[in-house]
Design an enzyme around this catalytic site. Structure first.
Site, PDB file in Angstrom:
ATOM      1  N   LYS A  93      11.568 -14.974  10.100  1.00 56.20           N
ATOM      2  CA  LYS A  93      12.684 -14.989   9.148  1.00 56.20           C
ATOM      3  C   LYS A  93      12.844 -13.637   8.423  1.00 56.20           C
ATOM      4  O   LYS A  93      11.933 -12.806   8.438  1.00 56.20           O
ATOM      5  CB  LYS A  93      12.445 -16.111   8.125  1.00 56.20           C
ATOM      6  CG  LYS A  93      12.545 -17.533   8.725  1.00 56.20           C
ATOM      7  CD  LYS A  93      12.358 -18.585   7.629  1.00 56.20           C
ATOM      8  CE  LYS A  93      12.576 -19.993   8.133  1.00 56.20           C
ATOM      9  NZ  LYS A  93      12.467 -20.996   7.045  1.00 56.20           N
ATOM     10  N   PHE A 130      18.987 -27.201  -1.768  1.00 51.52           N
ATOM     11  CA  PHE A 130      18.580 -25.848  -1.368  1.00 51.52           C
ATOM     12  C   PHE A 130      19.478 -25.238  -0.291  1.00 51.52           C
ATOM     13  O   PHE A 130      19.257 -24.100   0.137  1.00 51.52           O
ATOM     14  CB  PHE A 130      17.124 -25.859  -0.897  1.00 51.52           C
ATOM     15  CG  PHE A 130      16.839 -26.759   0.290  1.00 51.52           C
ATOM     16  CD1 PHE A 130      17.042 -26.316   1.588  1.00 51.52           C
ATOM     17  CD2 PHE A 130      16.366 -28.057   0.092  1.00 51.52           C
ATOM     18  CE1 PHE A 130      16.771 -27.138   2.674  1.00 51.52           C
ATOM     19  CE2 PHE A 130      16.096 -28.890   1.176  1.00 51.52           C
ATOM     20  CZ  PHE A 130      16.305 -28.427   2.474  1.00 51.52           C
ATOM     21  N   ARG A 186       4.259 -25.604  15.181  1.00 42.87           N
ATOM     22  CA  ARG A 186       4.351 -26.114  13.803  1.00 42.87           C
ATOM     23  C   ARG A 186       2.967 -26.119  13.145  1.00 42.87           C
ATOM     24  O   ARG A 186       2.839 -25.893  11.938  1.00 42.87           O
ATOM     25  CB  ARG A 186       5.009 -27.504  13.778  1.00 42.87           C
ATOM     26  CG  ARG A 186       6.517 -27.436  14.076  1.00 42.87           C
ATOM     27  CD  ARG A 186       7.284 -28.648  13.605  1.00 42.87           C
ATOM     28  NE  ARG A 186       7.348 -28.757  12.174  1.00 42.87           N
ATOM     29  CZ  ARG A 186       8.380 -28.318  11.414  1.00 42.87           C
ATOM     30  NH1 ARG A 186       9.415 -27.713  11.952  1.00 42.87           N
ATOM     31  NH2 ARG A 186       8.351 -28.485  10.117  1.00 42.87           N
ATOM     32  N   THR A 235       6.159 -26.748   5.307  1.00 45.33           N
ATOM     33  CA  THR A 235       7.262 -26.002   4.687  1.00 45.33           C
ATOM     34  C   THR A 235       6.829 -25.301   3.401  1.00 45.33           C
ATOM     35  O   THR A 235       7.196 -24.149   3.166  1.00 45.33           O
ATOM     36  CB  THR A 235       8.421 -26.980   4.366  1.00 45.33           C
ATOM     37  OG1 THR A 235       8.651 -27.804   5.515  1.00 45.33           O
ATOM     38  CG2 THR A 235       9.678 -26.227   3.996  1.00 45.33           C
ATOM     39  N   ARG A 259       2.329 -19.575   7.264  1.00 46.74           N
ATOM     40  CA  ARG A 259       3.034 -19.711   5.986  1.00 46.74           C
ATOM     41  C   ARG A 259       2.090 -19.483   4.812  1.00 46.74           C
ATOM     42  O   ARG A 259       2.458 -18.845   3.823  1.00 46.74           O
ATOM     43  CB  ARG A 259       3.739 -21.074   5.926  1.00 46.74           C
ATOM     44  CG  ARG A 259       5.035 -21.066   6.753  1.00 46.74           C
ATOM     45  CD  ARG A 259       5.637 -22.419   6.952  1.00 46.74           C
ATOM     46  NE  ARG A 259       7.049 -22.342   7.376  1.00 46.74           N
ATOM     47  CZ  ARG A 259       7.766 -23.379   7.767  1.00 46.74           C
ATOM     48  NH1 ARG A 259       7.222 -24.590   7.803  1.00 46.74           N
ATOM     49  NH2 ARG A 259       9.022 -23.233   8.124  1.00 46.74           N
ATOM     50  N   HIS A 306      10.172 -20.059  11.216  1.00 50.82           N
ATOM     51  CA  HIS A 306      10.818 -21.346  11.506  1.00 50.82           C
ATOM     52  C   HIS A 306      10.287 -21.875  12.824  1.00 50.82           C
ATOM     53  O   HIS A 306       9.962 -21.109  13.721  1.00 50.82           O
ATOM     54  CB  HIS A 306      12.334 -21.159  11.629  1.00 50.82           C
ATOM     55  CG  HIS A 306      13.035 -22.319  12.281  1.00 50.82           C
ATOM     56  ND1 HIS A 306      13.431 -23.430  11.584  1.00 50.82           N
ATOM     57  CD2 HIS A 306      13.358 -22.564  13.584  1.00 50.82           C
ATOM     58  CE1 HIS A 306      13.992 -24.304  12.422  1.00 50.82           C
ATOM     59  NE2 HIS A 306      13.954 -23.795  13.644  1.00 50.82           N
TER      60      HIS A 306
HETATM   61  N1  UDP Z   1      13.733 -25.097   2.200  1.00 53.79           N
HETATM   62  C1  UDP Z   1      13.845 -24.735   0.872  1.00 53.79           C
HETATM   63  N2  UDP Z   1      13.545 -25.667  -0.093  1.00 53.79           N
HETATM   64  C2  UDP Z   1      13.135 -26.931   0.207  1.00 53.79           C
HETATM   65  C3  UDP Z   1      13.027 -27.300   1.557  1.00 53.79           C
HETATM   66  C4  UDP Z   1      13.322 -26.365   2.536  1.00 53.79           C
HETATM   67  O1  UDP Z   1      14.214 -23.600   0.569  1.00 53.79           O
HETATM   68  O2  UDP Z   1      12.881 -27.744  -0.708  1.00 53.79           O
HETATM   69  C5  UDP Z   1      14.054 -24.113   3.252  1.00 53.79           C
HETATM   70  C6  UDP Z   1      12.828 -23.487   3.893  1.00 53.79           C
HETATM   71  O3  UDP Z   1      13.140 -22.147   4.250  1.00 53.79           O
HETATM   72  C7  UDP Z   1      12.639 -24.369   5.116  1.00 53.79           C
HETATM   73  C8  UDP Z   1      14.096 -24.606   5.539  1.00 53.79           C
HETATM   74  O4  UDP Z   1      14.773 -24.766   4.302  1.00 53.79           O
HETATM   75  O5  UDP Z   1      11.862 -23.712   6.109  1.00 53.79           O
HETATM   76  C9  UDP Z   1      14.331 -25.820   6.404  1.00 53.79           C
HETATM   77  O6  UDP Z   1      13.770 -26.963   5.778  1.00 53.79           O
HETATM   78  P1  UDP Z   1      12.930 -28.012   6.611  1.00 53.79           P
HETATM   79  O7  UDP Z   1      12.734 -29.200   5.749  1.00 53.79           O
HETATM   80  O8  UDP Z   1      13.583 -28.238   7.950  1.00 53.79           O
HETATM   81  O9  UDP Z   1      11.509 -27.298   6.786  1.00 53.79           O
HETATM   82  P2  UDP Z   1      10.793 -26.650   8.078  1.00 53.79           P
HETATM   83  O10 UDP Z   1      11.191 -27.477   9.267  1.00 53.79           O
HETATM   84  O11 UDP Z   1      11.282 -25.221   8.168  1.00 53.79           O
HETATM   85  O12 UDP Z   1       9.330 -26.737   7.765  1.00 53.79           O
HETATM   86 MG    MG Z   2      13.042 -28.100   9.927  1.00 50.31          MG
END
Ligand code: UDP
Ligand code: MG
Length: 135
Positions: free
Chosen positions: A9, A57, A85, A91, A102, A115
């Site tokens: 990212k 968000f 993952r 996340t 992360r 991601h």
């Molecule tokens: N994100 C955020 N705040 C939140 C949840 C997600 O800014 O509370 C952002 C973060 O960059 C995350 C992306 O949105 O990676 C996509 O969210 P997702 O729940 O799909 O998480 P991921 O699959 O990336 O772990």
């Molecule tokens: Mg996701």
């Protein structure tokens, strides 16, 4: 052999962490099937994350993901979706294990450096987004 879609990212590209992240990818036995460097428009970022439309968000996420260059990659190995993952961690970097990308590199919940697709079906859709016809 399975494929997944990964993104390095904008926060990680900007801090020159591409090399160390790709090194971790290779050390964890992923092959890189394709790689692309690009900057998403706000429209493209909104489309990529459309499943999150309406969440608090979302607007900020779209602005961040279109704020600078990113690297999109097709990663290949057995159990690629789950293994990538696992290497990324959850996340929220505060909840991530010490060896995850992360935990090591994320700034916060939004600027979390990497991601990964969340299922093989999502991986296919996301690979098409970056590498398909008209991508
Ligand atoms: N994100 C955020 N705040 C939140 C949840 C997600 O800014 O509370 C952002 C973060 O960059 C995350 C992306 O949105 O990676 C996509 O969210 P997702 O729940 O799909 O998480 P991921 O699959 O990336 O772990
Ligand atoms: Mg996701």
């Amino acid at each position: 052999m399975e494929q997944t879609l990964a993104i390095i990212k904008p926060d990680a590209v900007q801090r020159q962490l591409v090399g160390v992240i790709i090194s971790e990818i290779e050390m964890n036995r992923f092959a890189i099937g394709a790689i692309r460097v690009l900057r998403l428009s706000a429209d493209q970022a909104a489309r990529f994350y459309r499943e999150h439309q309406g969440k608090p968000f979302y607007e900020s996420l779209v602005a961040y993901m279109s704020s600078g260059q990113l690297f999109s990659l097709v990663l290949e190995r057995d159990q690629a979706v789950d293994e990538w993952r696992r290497l990324m961690g959850p996340t929220d970097p505060a909840k991530a294990g010490p060896l995850t990308l992360r935990r090591r590199f994320a700034i916060d919940m939004q600027r979390n450096s990497v991601h990964g697709a969340d299922s093989p079906a999502t991986a296919a859709r996301e690979i098409d987004f970056f590498f398909g016809e008209g991508a």
